[in-house]
Write a protein that holds these residues in place. Structure first.
Motif, PDB file in Angstrom:
ATOM      1  N   LEU A 139       0.854  -1.170   0.000  1.00 35.71           N
ATOM      2  CA  LEU A 139       0.000   0.000   0.000  1.00 35.71           C
ATOM      3  C   LEU A 139       0.897   1.230   0.000  1.00 35.71           C
ATOM      4  O   LEU A 139       1.760   1.369   0.859  1.00 35.71           O
ATOM      5  CB  LEU A 139      -0.901   0.003   1.230  1.00 35.71           C
ATOM      6  N   ASP A 140       0.711   2.109  -0.983  1.00 33.40           N
ATOM      7  CA  ASP A 140       1.480   3.355  -1.070  1.00 33.40           C
ATOM      8  C   ASP A 140       0.611   4.515  -0.596  1.00 33.40           C
ATOM      9  O   ASP A 140      -0.508   4.690  -1.086  1.00 33.40           O
ATOM     10  CB  ASP A 140       1.904   3.635  -2.513  1.00 33.40           C
ATOM     11  N   GLY A 142       1.250  -7.123   3.895  1.00 35.90           N
ATOM     12  CA  GLY A 142       2.220  -6.634   2.912  1.00 35.90           C
ATOM     13  C   GLY A 142       3.023  -5.457   3.435  1.00 35.90           C
ATOM     14  O   GLY A 142       3.262  -5.329   4.631  1.00 35.90           O
ATOM     15  N   THR A 143       3.398  -4.571   2.537  1.00 38.31           N
ATOM     16  CA  THR A 143       4.266  -3.442   2.870  1.00 38.31           C
ATOM     17  C   THR A 143       3.488  -2.130   2.837  1.00 38.31           C
ATOM     18  O   THR A 143       2.746  -1.877   1.898  1.00 38.31           O
ATOM     19  CB  THR A 143       5.431  -3.348   1.862  1.00 38.31           C
ATOM     20  N   SER A 186       5.981  -5.336   6.552  1.00 40.69           N
ATOM     21  CA  SER A 186       7.162  -4.469   6.463  1.00 40.69           C
ATOM     22  C   SER A 186       6.723  -3.032   6.195  1.00 40.69           C
ATOM     23  O   SER A 186       5.586  -2.774   5.800  1.00 40.69           O
ATOM     24  CB  SER A 186       8.122  -4.949   5.366  1.00 40.69           C
ATOM     25  N   TYR A 187       7.659  -2.131   6.443  1.00 38.34           N
ATOM     26  CA  TYR A 187       7.425  -0.706   6.249  1.00 38.34           C
ATOM     27  C   TYR A 187       8.553  -0.140   5.399  1.00 38.34           C
ATOM     28  O   TYR A 187       9.714  -0.491   5.600  1.00 38.34           O
ATOM     29  CB  TYR A 187       7.391   0.036   7.588  1.00 38.34           C
ATOM     30  N   ASN A 188       8.195   0.746   4.489  1.00 37.75           N
ATOM     31  CA  ASN A 188       9.190   1.435   3.674  1.00 37.75           C
ATOM     32  C   ASN A 188       8.896   2.927   3.821  1.00 37.75           C
ATOM     33  O   ASN A 188       8.043   3.466   3.126  1.00 37.75           O
ATOM     34  CB  ASN A 188       9.097   0.989   2.215  1.00 37.75           C
TER      35      ASN A 188
END
Length: 74
Positions: free
Chosen positions: A1-2, A27-28, A58-60
């Motif tokens: 997800l952005d 997800g991320t 995870s995290y970005n």
């Protein structure tokens, strides 16, 4: 997800999701800073309104100025 952060106004300057049902997290989660915005100490971003289930795996997130860090506990 952005999701994008470009200020402190929920839904106007940063992305937000409102749900009447469940929001399944997985997800991320990727955050992108836009409009030259830089978060400051004490800023909070309410990305999700509704009942969440699960967690992101995870995290970005973008780098923050020295002395600041992202807090995903809420």
């Amino acid at each position: 997800l952005d999701m994008e952060l470009g200020g402190l106004l929920r839904g106007g300057q940063y992305d937000a999701i409102d749900a009447t049902g469940f929001i399944a997290l997985d997800g991320t989660l990727q955050l992108t800073l836009i409009n030259s915005f830089t978060p400051a100490a004490g800023n909070q971003f309410d990305l999700f309104n509704g009942t969440t289930v699960g967690t992101f795996t995870s995290y970005n997130f973008p780098a923050l100025p020295p002395g600041l860090m992202w807090d995903t506990s809420l």
